[in-house]
Design an enzyme around this catalytic site. Structure first.
Site, PDB file in Angstrom:
ATOM      1  N   PHE A 221       1.781   0.047  -2.920  1.00 39.99           N
ATOM      2  CA  PHE A 221       0.390   0.513  -2.967  1.00 39.99           C
ATOM      3  C   PHE A 221       0.040   1.089  -1.585  1.00 39.99           C
ATOM      4  O   PHE A 221      -0.942   0.698  -0.959  1.00 39.99           O
ATOM      5  CB  PHE A 221      -0.586  -0.613  -3.327  1.00 39.99           C
ATOM      6  CG  PHE A 221      -0.240  -1.363  -4.589  1.00 39.99           C
ATOM      7  CD1 PHE A 221      -0.651  -0.887  -5.828  1.00 39.99           C
ATOM      8  CD2 PHE A 221       0.487  -2.537  -4.551  1.00 39.99           C
ATOM      9  CE1 PHE A 221      -0.343  -1.580  -7.001  1.00 39.99           C
ATOM     10  CE2 PHE A 221       0.806  -3.230  -5.710  1.00 39.99           C
ATOM     11  CZ  PHE A 221       0.380  -2.763  -6.942  1.00 39.99           C
ATOM     12  N   ASP A 243       3.380   4.489  -4.234  1.00 42.96           N
ATOM     13  CA  ASP A 243       1.997   4.583  -4.710  1.00 42.96           C
ATOM     14  C   ASP A 243       2.000   5.465  -5.952  1.00 42.96           C
ATOM     15  O   ASP A 243       2.882   6.309  -6.128  1.00 42.96           O
ATOM     16  CB  ASP A 243       1.083   5.201  -3.636  1.00 42.96           C
ATOM     17  CG  ASP A 243      -0.396   4.878  -3.858  1.00 42.96           C
ATOM     18  OD1 ASP A 243      -0.935   4.006  -3.146  1.00 42.96           O
ATOM     19  OD2 ASP A 243      -1.008   5.505  -4.762  1.00 42.96           O
ATOM     20  N   ASN A 267       4.380   3.679 -10.516  1.00 42.54           N
ATOM     21  CA  ASN A 267       3.573   2.498 -10.764  1.00 42.54           C
ATOM     22  C   ASN A 267       4.335   1.322 -10.135  1.00 42.54           C
ATOM     23  O   ASN A 267       5.505   1.099 -10.456  1.00 42.54           O
ATOM     24  CB  ASN A 267       3.442   2.332 -12.283  1.00 42.54           C
ATOM     25  CG  ASN A 267       2.619   1.130 -12.654  1.00 42.54           C
ATOM     26  OD1 ASN A 267       2.599   0.123 -11.940  1.00 42.54           O
ATOM     27  ND2 ASN A 267       1.937   1.225 -13.767  1.00 42.54           N
ATOM     28  N   ASP A 288      -0.399  -4.421  -1.331  1.00 42.36           N
ATOM     29  CA  ASP A 288      -1.830  -4.202  -1.076  1.00 42.36           C
ATOM     30  C   ASP A 288      -2.447  -3.480  -2.269  1.00 42.36           C
ATOM     31  O   ASP A 288      -2.849  -2.322  -2.167  1.00 42.36           O
ATOM     32  CB  ASP A 288      -2.006  -3.385   0.220  1.00 42.36           C
ATOM     33  CG  ASP A 288      -3.479  -3.199   0.579  1.00 42.36           C
ATOM     34  OD1 ASP A 288      -4.318  -4.001   0.112  1.00 42.36           O
ATOM     35  OD2 ASP A 288      -3.783  -2.247   1.318  1.00 42.36           O
ATOM     36  N   CYS A 328      -8.178  -7.599  -2.363  1.00 42.28           N
ATOM     37  CA  CYS A 328      -9.424  -6.995  -1.877  1.00 42.28           C
ATOM     38  C   CYS A 328     -10.570  -7.200  -2.861  1.00 42.28           C
ATOM     39  O   CYS A 328     -11.466  -6.375  -2.945  1.00 42.28           O
ATOM     40  CB  CYS A 328      -9.229  -5.524  -1.551  1.00 42.28           C
ATOM     41  SG  CYS A 328      -8.745  -4.536  -2.970  1.00 42.28           S
TER      42      CYS A 328
HETATM   43  N1  SAH Z   1      -2.414  -0.004   1.550  1.00 40.12           N
HETATM   44  C1  SAH Z   1      -3.363   1.075   1.484  1.00 40.12           C
HETATM   45  C2  SAH Z   1      -4.528   0.830   0.558  1.00 40.12           C
HETATM   46  C3  SAH Z   1      -4.138   0.518  -0.828  1.00 40.12           C
HETATM   47  S1  SAH Z   1      -5.419   0.779  -1.947  1.00 40.12           S
HETATM   48  C4  SAH Z   1      -3.940   1.344   2.862  1.00 40.12           C
HETATM   49  O1  SAH Z   1      -3.788   0.529   3.728  1.00 40.12           O
HETATM   50  O2  SAH Z   1      -4.564   2.391   3.016  1.00 40.12           O
HETATM   51  C5  SAH Z   1      -4.567   0.731  -3.432  1.00 40.12           C
HETATM   52  C6  SAH Z   1      -3.609   1.876  -3.660  1.00 40.12           C
HETATM   53  O3  SAH Z   1      -2.902   1.576  -4.861  1.00 40.12           O
HETATM   54  C7  SAH Z   1      -4.236   3.242  -3.890  1.00 40.12           C
HETATM   55  O4  SAH Z   1      -3.622   4.138  -3.008  1.00 40.12           O
HETATM   56  C8  SAH Z   1      -3.896   3.614  -5.338  1.00 40.12           C
HETATM   57  O5  SAH Z   1      -3.553   4.987  -5.463  1.00 40.12           O
HETATM   58  C9  SAH Z   1      -2.700   2.761  -5.609  1.00 40.12           C
HETATM   59  N2  SAH Z   1      -2.476   2.282  -6.966  1.00 40.12           N
HETATM   60  C10 SAH Z   1      -3.359   1.767  -7.859  1.00 40.12           C
HETATM   61  N3  SAH Z   1      -2.720   1.272  -8.932  1.00 40.12           N
HETATM   62  C11 SAH Z   1      -1.387   1.458  -8.713  1.00 40.12           C
HETATM   63  C12 SAH Z   1      -0.205   1.133  -9.433  1.00 40.12           C
HETATM   64  N4  SAH Z   1      -0.270   0.489 -10.596  1.00 40.12           N
HETATM   65  N5  SAH Z   1       0.986   1.457  -8.901  1.00 40.12           N
HETATM   66  C13 SAH Z   1       1.052   2.096  -7.715  1.00 40.12           C
HETATM   67  N6  SAH Z   1      -0.029   2.411  -6.973  1.00 40.12           N
HETATM   68  C14 SAH Z   1      -1.229   2.098  -7.466  1.00 40.12           C
END
Ligand code: SAH
Length: 387
Positions: A221, A243, A267, A288, A328
């Protein structure tokens, strides 16, 4: 001015600033949605001023212990006060949440600063109705080139408002890059996630990167790859950022063009499942995820989702490996999060040792008595080898 008499034992008497519809004993003076009302206890003693919206379950949010109007001077004073706090915190104020709603005494107003550009969100009707005053106050304090409203936030619906985004000052800026703590980020105030960046994590990148030297790192993520960038700079042996957002990964690639990082659009649930089934391993995994729950009712579903990714990540970590994990959502308590991680560890047959804790950056201040303001929890665990 309308007034609300608040029931004894309401949360207002326990350090909270919200009045729920069920907390109101008497409503008088016929206030309009978005008006300022006076709060009183059952003996008629004043409890301060609040914004009022009967469309929301949270019918009033107190913003002052005194009798106070929401006029131009009020906004200048509150924004200046919030800005002074940020300057005292020792954080990089170029990229910074200048005003954070209840934590700065302006319920429903968020003001983020990206260098010369300001992005705001008005999440309560009272703030939305006073947008012009807010824009003038921001101009007075920061003289920014642009002010953008990123009001595509579902909580506005609870206040009877629509989602929207619009320019409030200046013309729409092209995406630009900013540096902080040696890292680069692309700021797209119009199309980026949230108001442009996850400001709450900025200080945690280097904290997690302390564990990264010589390690194979996976930033799950990753969004714009803050953890990935910091780990690569700290001398990681390899770094992969995962991501599902192609546009976030495109920014991540620009940010780290001089670093050796691989990016994967996937995903994370699928990615971890596949990696685990192929017996792939890693030395440091960052989890995250976005908030899997926006309501209390779906906490159990969210915890199941959290557990799945924790279980898979733990299985990929050999003894000595490190899991840095974040939640979060304020609906997930520290206890819930710990229990979930503990259950995943038992299922994964791993013993975990807590080696560090993380929280939202200090420009998102926590108000004691308002648990909703404490939402980002993070822990680093080491996988303990046999002993
Ligand atoms: N670690 C990042 C913030 C993460 S926010 C930072 O420090 O900036 C959550 C992230 O997860 C977002 O970028 C979103 O695009 C992604 N996301 C949401 N669901 C997801 C999934 N199932 N698989 C992969 N990425 C995902």
């Amino acid at each position: 001015m309308g007034s609300l008499v608040v029931q004894p034992r309401s949360r207002l008497f326990h350090g909270h600033e919200w009045v729920y519809a069920t907390d109101v004993k008497i409503r008088s003076g016929d206030p309009e949605p978005g008006d300022v009302v006076t709060l009183k206890d059952v003996r008629g003693r004043p409890l301060g001023s609040a914004i009022f919206n009967p469309k929301s379950q949270i019918i009033a949010r107190r913003f002052s212990f005194r009798r106070q109007d929401l006029d131009a001077e009020f906004f200048v004073r509150r924004i200046e006060r919030a800005w002074k706090l940020r300057q005292r915190l020792g954080i990089d104020t170029t990229l910074c949440r200048v005003v954070w709603s209840e934590s700065d005494g302006v319920p429903g107003l968020i003001v983020d600063r990206y260098g010369d550009h300001v992005v705001i969100q008005t999440l309560t009707l009272a703030m939305s109705l006073r947008e012009d005053l807010i824009v003038e106050a921001i101009k007075q304090v920061f003289s920014p080139q642009t002010i953008t409203a990123r009001n595509e936030v579902a909580v506005r619906r609870a206040e009877g408002m629509d989602c929207e985004k619009k320019m409030l000052h200046g013309s729409q800026p092209a995406p630009f890059s900013l540096q902080t703590a040696g890292m680069t980020f692309q700021i797209d105030v119009w199309d980026g996630q949230k108001t442009g960046l996850y400001l709450d994590q900025i200080d945690n990148y280097s904290s997690v990167a302390r564990w990264a030297k010589g390690k194979r790192v996976i930033d799950c993520f990753c969004n714009q790859g803050g953890f990935a960038q910091a780990c690569a700079q700290a001398g990681a042996a390899s770094v992969l950022g995962v991501d599902s957002s192609e546009s976030a990964l495109a920014s991540a690639a620009v940010n780290s063009s001089s670093l050796n990082i691989d990016w994967k659009a996937a995903n994370v649930f699928d990615y971890l499942k596949e990696a685990e089934s192929k017996n792939e391993t890693s030395d440091l995994i960052v989890l995250d995820p976005p908030s899997f729950t926006r309501t209390k009712g779906s906490v159990n579903d969210a915890l199941r989702g959290y557990k799945e990714i924790h279980l898979r990540a733990m299985k990929m970590l050999p003894p000595g490996g490190i899991l840095a994990t974040f939640s979060c959502s304020h609906h997930i308590s520290t206890g819930d999060f710990y229990t979930m991680i503990g259950d995943a560890a038992v299922d994964a047959r791993r013993k975990l040792r807590l080696i560090d804790t993380y929280r939202q950056r200090a420009d998102h201040p926590i108000i004691l008595g308002m648990p909703e303001t404490e939402y980002l929890r993070g822990y680093a665990f080491e996988i303990v080898g046999g002993w």
